[in-house]
Write a protein that holds these residues in place. Structure first.
Motif, PDB file in Angstrom:
ATOM      1  N   ASP A  31       0.819  -1.210   0.000  1.00  0.00           N
ATOM      2  CA  ASP A  31       0.000   0.000   0.000  1.00  0.00           C
ATOM      3  C   ASP A  31       0.860   1.270   0.000  1.00  0.00           C
ATOM      4  N   ALA A  53       1.953   2.021  -3.504  1.00  0.00           N
ATOM      5  CA  ALA A  53       0.860   2.660  -4.229  1.00  0.00           C
ATOM      6  C   ALA A  53       0.800   4.142  -3.883  1.00  0.00           C
ATOM      7  N   ARG A  54       0.928   4.429  -2.587  1.00  0.00           N
ATOM      8  CA  ARG A  54       0.804   5.829  -2.170  1.00  0.00           C
ATOM      9  C   ARG A  54       1.989   6.684  -2.602  1.00  0.00           C
ATOM     10  N   PHE A  79       0.852   2.961  -9.884  1.00  0.00           N
ATOM     11  CA  PHE A  79      -0.440   2.302 -10.082  1.00  0.00           C
ATOM     12  C   PHE A  79      -0.286   1.149 -11.066  1.00  0.00           C
ATOM     13  N   HIS A 129     -17.988   3.018  -2.828  1.00  0.00           N
ATOM     14  CA  HIS A 129     -17.325   2.936  -1.524  1.00  0.00           C
ATOM     15  C   HIS A 129     -15.841   2.605  -1.689  1.00  0.00           C
ATOM     16  N   PHE A 130     -15.571   1.662  -2.581  1.00  0.00           N
ATOM     17  CA  PHE A 130     -14.181   1.272  -2.846  1.00  0.00           C
ATOM     18  C   PHE A 130     -13.373   2.448  -3.379  1.00  0.00           C
ATOM     19  N   SER A 147     -12.770   5.088  -0.690  1.00  0.00           N
ATOM     20  CA  SER A 147     -11.774   4.642   0.287  1.00  0.00           C
ATOM     21  C   SER A 147     -10.377   4.685  -0.316  1.00  0.00           C
ATOM     22  N   ALA A 148     -10.263   4.222  -1.555  1.00  0.00           N
ATOM     23  CA  ALA A 148      -8.956   4.211  -2.212  1.00  0.00           C
ATOM     24  C   ALA A 148      -8.458   5.648  -2.388  1.00  0.00           C
ATOM     25  N   ALA A 187      -7.288   7.061   0.939  1.00  0.00           N
ATOM     26  CA  ALA A 187      -6.029   6.439   1.346  1.00  0.00           C
ATOM     27  C   ALA A 187      -4.876   6.945   0.484  1.00  0.00           C
ATOM     28  N   TYR A 188      -5.124   6.984  -0.809  1.00  0.00           N
ATOM     29  CA  TYR A 188      -4.097   7.383  -1.765  1.00  0.00           C
ATOM     30  C   TYR A 188      -3.621   8.810  -1.519  1.00  0.00           C
ATOM     31  N   GLN A 237     -10.173   3.699 -12.188  1.00  0.00           N
ATOM     32  CA  GLN A 237      -9.402   3.802 -10.940  1.00  0.00           C
ATOM     33  C   GLN A 237      -8.164   4.664 -11.148  1.00  0.00           C
ATOM     34  N   LEU A 258      -7.349   8.086  -9.119  1.00  0.00           N
ATOM     35  CA  LEU A 258      -6.176   8.171  -8.240  1.00  0.00           C
ATOM     36  C   LEU A 258      -5.086   9.086  -8.797  1.00  0.00           C
ATOM     37  N   LEU A 260      -6.514  -4.804  -3.618  1.00  0.00           N
ATOM     38  CA  LEU A 260      -6.987  -3.609  -2.905  1.00  0.00           C
ATOM     39  C   LEU A 260      -5.819  -2.773  -2.394  1.00  0.00           C
ATOM     40  N   MET A 261      -4.766  -3.456  -1.947  1.00  0.00           N
ATOM     41  CA  MET A 261      -3.622  -2.708  -1.396  1.00  0.00           C
ATOM     42  C   MET A 261      -2.869  -1.930  -2.473  1.00  0.00           C
ATOM     43  N   THR A 262      -2.911  -2.411  -3.719  1.00  0.00           N
ATOM     44  CA  THR A 262      -2.261  -1.636  -4.785  1.00  0.00           C
ATOM     45  C   THR A 262      -3.007  -0.336  -5.056  1.00  0.00           C
ATOM     46  N   ARG A 263      -4.145  -0.160  -4.400  1.00  0.00           N
ATOM     47  CA  ARG A 263      -4.874   1.104  -4.535  1.00  0.00           C
ATOM     48  C   ARG A 263      -4.602   2.001  -3.326  1.00  0.00           C
ATOM     49  N   GLY A 264      -3.596   1.645  -2.567  1.00  0.00           N
ATOM     50  CA  GLY A 264      -3.197   2.503  -1.445  1.00  0.00           C
ATOM     51  C   GLY A 264      -3.912   2.164  -0.147  1.00  0.00           C
ATOM     52  N   ILE A 265      -4.774   1.144  -0.167  1.00  0.00           N
ATOM     53  CA  ILE A 265      -5.548   0.784   1.015  1.00  0.00           C
ATOM     54  C   ILE A 265      -4.708  -0.130   1.915  1.00  0.00           C
ATOM     55  N   GLY A 266      -4.656   0.174   3.205  1.00  0.00           N
ATOM     56  CA  GLY A 266      -3.854  -0.613   4.144  1.00  0.00           C
ATOM     57  C   GLY A 266      -4.407  -2.022   4.319  1.00  0.00           C
ATOM     58  N   GLU A 267      -3.591  -2.908   4.845  1.00  0.00           N
ATOM     59  CA  GLU A 267      -3.972  -4.318   4.915  1.00  0.00           C
ATOM     60  C   GLU A 267      -5.228  -4.557   5.754  1.00  0.00           C
ATOM     61  N   MET A 274     -12.772  -4.586   4.143  1.00  0.00           N
ATOM     62  CA  MET A 274     -13.614  -4.392   2.956  1.00  0.00           C
ATOM     63  C   MET A 274     -14.064  -5.736   2.384  1.00  0.00           C
TER      64      MET A 274
END
Ligand SMILES: Nc1ncnc2c1ncn2[C@@H]1O[C@H](COP(=O)(O)OP(=O)(O)O)[C@@H](O)[C@H]1O
Ligand SMILES: [Mg+2]
Lengths: 255, 460
Positions: free
Chosen positions: A81, A84-85, A89, A105-106, A109-110, A113-114, A165, A169, B413-420, B426
């Motif tokens: 993660d 990604a940040r 991508f 929602h996904f 959230s992404a 987080a991003y 996506q 992002l 999901l984590m490749t989108r910046g979301i933590g584990e 989710m």
């Protein structure tokens, strides 16, 4: 070539990757500066997806040597993660289905987080506005966002979902793993238009493809050939056309 | 979830008015019966049930119950002088406990009535006036027996006889508290009634008994919640719930079971559904050490229906042995059972689904679907379907899936910046979404919150 600094480019040096104890990547060097579109081509099984997965840190893809520097950090040492940040991508060749997870929602959230935002800092309304812009840009219908992530999506819908996506992002480096695979020509055009609308000086793109076809729609600045775990040849867009005529075997011979 | 993450694990000092001595005997049963001043017939049923309890073997087909020591349990504790209709009159410590559990607040916001049981007795009970005016009865079971003895005598044990199983026998012998609900013909109680069950004392046995009668065309939604402190010794919760759904009536019974992990939760819940009636069980099992619970229905009248939605989460040290039973006894009856279970940190969940259709029925439909999600290698999930179908004209569906949480999904999901942790949440929330989507709002929020707490407790 001007000196490239690692704030403005992803720099991959001598990358070795093994899967299940077998070495797949045998020393890959590649630089993807922002503002450029690079194409990575190669026969099936060459290791193209392995490169993409290893950069993002997929479990089971063991890095046995080399580095991938971006923003002064070796990405290969960070959790998935965090990579990604950093702004990297990956649009998957085979995106996962997540039953019960609503696309809206996904994506929200992404996005939070991003961008390192707290929930309070970006209301659902505000995100909806942002999302609508992106949907329009990619000519996607709004009903996408109330579905479950990739569940029951057609091949083309999954690919567009990946591009959506990416649009949301706004990564600095985007790796697109065969965004055209399994699509008919109309669908390829739609996906390519989406990608083209996201080209720009603030973004470096690596398009992975097996066929030259996609590159008629997404014109690369540079083309690299990956064979048996190594980049065997790099050049301008003409390399892709050459390949179309002669096939990989001959290119290997030339390389 | 580690013990420190269970936020309901606090306990009050044990200041009861009366406590029967530890262990079970005919003397204890006589004592409870005498204290309650109940009719002779009830006392007789209690003693007969106790004989049956002594005779009956502990079931061995399910979770291990060998460590449950009946001699160490307190079977009756009276916590306060009398039941109150105003929270102000409830003893301060008990009132504080229910405040912390958010009950009075929920009552104000979205409930038609509340019963709050603490140890063996219901300490607070209320029903908003608009419903009493329409003839709705919502009392604790002891009150029901006092004020509506004919109804109780007619239906008590008619859906779950004490011979049903060892724990139904025990409950019948020592029952105390629980709810008595009667909804008159055609009355629809638009907002839910709630009962909350709290165990406070160590080694407590709680044996509430609930009877719900929905008369023809009536409609009611009953919500049940429960928590207990964390102790190193075991507590026992053995409830019996009987529901009578008359012609065209509809009863929804929702549970958020969140007992602490030292509680054995062994309950029997069953509905008898008459013509065109609908019974809905919504069952969330998150707490307890060992749970055995299979909400059931007997579809007795033509066109009667059963719907079961159940979610179970088994974490470290937990066994969630859940499922559902349905017996189709009339033509054109239908049943739908949907179950989702999550096992993690070595937890074990089992699903038992029994569908029985008696011979010669027309137009019966039954479907059972159970999905299990396993979060790690130490955890386990099992499915035990039992189909006993003796009619030709039956449409029956059975589907069971087992999914491992899958590194690929987490990676994606984590490749989108979301933590584990968030990525795992989710996936889990998505997994139970088809059930949660159908829950009443407040209930869904609570369920999601508890599952998220559970997920956070597990990682790191
Ligand atoms: N998860 C995996 N398990 C085992 N072998 C794999 C796995 N992923 C890739 N490989 C192997 O690595 C090689 C390169 O695969 P891949 O990177 O997918 O190639 P490409 O994307 O260029 O078609 C192939 O021989 C493939 O079989
Ligand atoms: Mg590939």
């Amino acid at each position: 070539m001007p000196a490239i600094d690692n704030n403005n480019a992803l720099i991959i040096k001598d990358l070795h990757v093994s899967v299940e104890g077998r070495e797949i990547l045998k020393g890959v060097d590649l630089e993807i500066p922002k503002g450029e579109v690079h194409a990575l081509m190669g026969p099936n099984g060459a290791g193209k997806s392995t490169l993409a997965y290893a950069l993002l840190g997929r479990p089971g893809y063991e890095v046995t040597g080399g580095e991938a520097i971006f923003h002064g950090k070796n990405l290969l040492e960070l959790p998935v993660d965090e990579r990604a940040r950093e702004g990297v991508f990956l649009a998957f060749q085979y995106p996962q289905e997540i039953p019960g997870l609503k696309v809206f929602h996904f994506l929200r959230s992404a996005y939070l987080a991003y961008k390192g935002l707290k929930v309070e800092e970006f209301s659902p309304m505000k995100f909806m506005n942002l999302l609508n812009e992106k949907l329009e840009l990619l000519k996607m219908k709004e009903d996408f966002i109330s579905r479950y992530l990739n569940e029951g999506f057609s091949g083309g819908e999954k690919k567009r979902m990946e591009i959506l996506q990416m649009a949301v992002l706004e990564p600095e480096i985007a790796i697109l793993d065969e965004p055209d695979s399994g699509l008919d020509i109309d669908a390829v055009r739609i996906v390519a238009n989406g990608v083209n609308s996201l080209r720009g000086p603030e973004r470096g793109i690596l398009v992975i493809t097996h066929y030259q076809r996609l590159l008629n729609y997404i014109k690369p600045d540079f083309v690299h050939i990956l064979m048996d775990g190594k980049i065997t040849k790099s050049g301008g867009p003409e390399l892709a056309e050459e390949l179309e005529e002669t096939g990989y075997e001959v290119v290997e011979g030339i390389g | 979830m580690s013990d420190s993450d269970y936020r309901y694990g606090f306990h009050d000092p044990e200041n009861y008015i009366y406590r029967a001595k530890q262990g079970i005997s005919h003397d204890i049963v006589s004592e409870i019966s005498w204290l309650k001043g109940e009719p002779e017939w009830m006392s007789r049923i209690r003693h007969r049930a106790l004989d049956h309890f002594f005779k009956r073997e502990t079931p061995t087909w399910g979770p291990e119950l060998g460590n449950l020591n009946y001699d160490e349990i307190y079977y009756y504790i009276k916590p306060s002088e009398k039941q109150e209709r105003s929270w102000d009159n409830v003893p301060k410590e008990i009132r504080n406990t229910f405040d912390r559990l958010g009950i009075p607040e929920a009552e104000k916001k979205y409930l038609a009535g509340v019963g709050a049981q603490y140890e063996s007795e219901v300490v607070y009970h209320s029903l908003k006036e608009e419903w009493t005016e329409q003839g709705v009865v919502f009392l604790d079971m002891d009150g029901g027996l006092r004020e509506y003895p004919e109804l109780v005598r007619e239906y008590f044990g008619s859906v779950v006889p004490y011979t049903d199983n060892k724990f139904a026998a025990l409950n019948t012998a020592v029952w105390s508290g629980g709810s008595f609900i009667y909804v008159p013909k055609g009355v629809e109680v638009a907002i839910p009634l709630q009962a909350y069950f709290r165990i406070n004392a160590k080694n407590m046995g709680q044996f509430e008994r609930t009877l719900i009668i929905a008369d023809e065309g009536a409609k009611v939604h009953y919500i049940e919640g429960c928590t207990a402190p964390i102790y190193s010794t075991d507590s026992l919760h053995a409830a019996v719930v009987e529901i009578v759904v008359k012609r065209g009536a509809r009863v929804t019974y929702s549970t958020v079971q969140n007992w602490s992990k030292n509680v054995y939760n062994l309950v029997t819940k069953r509905a008898m559904v008459f013509e065109d009636g609908l019974m809905e069980w919504v069952d969330g099992n998150l707490g307890s050490g060992v749970s055995m619970k299979y909400p059931a229905a007997i579809l007795k009248g033509k066109g009667a229906r059963l719907e079961v939605l159940s979610v179970a989460m088994a974490s470290k040290g937990q066994v969630q042995d859940v499922g559902s039973k349905v017996i189709h006894m009339a033509p054109y009856t239908s049943s739908t059972i949907v179950s989702k279970s999550i096992s993690k940190d070595g937890g074990r969940s089992s699903f038992r689904g029994l569908v029985k259709v008696i011979p010669g029925l027309k137009g019966v439909k039954a479907s059972v679907r159970c999905d299990a999600l396993i979060m790690d290698e130490e955890s386990r999930s099992d499915t035990y379907p039992y189909l006993d179908v003796n009619s030709d004209d039956v449409e029956i569906g059975h589907e069971a899936t087992v999914t491992k949480i899958g590194e690929e999904k987490l990676f994606y999901l984590m490749t989108r910046g979301i933590g584990e942790i968030d990525a795992a949440k989710m996936i889990v929330n998505g997994f139970i979404e088809p059930v949660v989507r159908r829950l009443p709002m407040e209930f869904a929020v609570e369920m999601n919150r508890l599952i998220e707490l559970e997920m956070e407790g597990s990682v790191g």
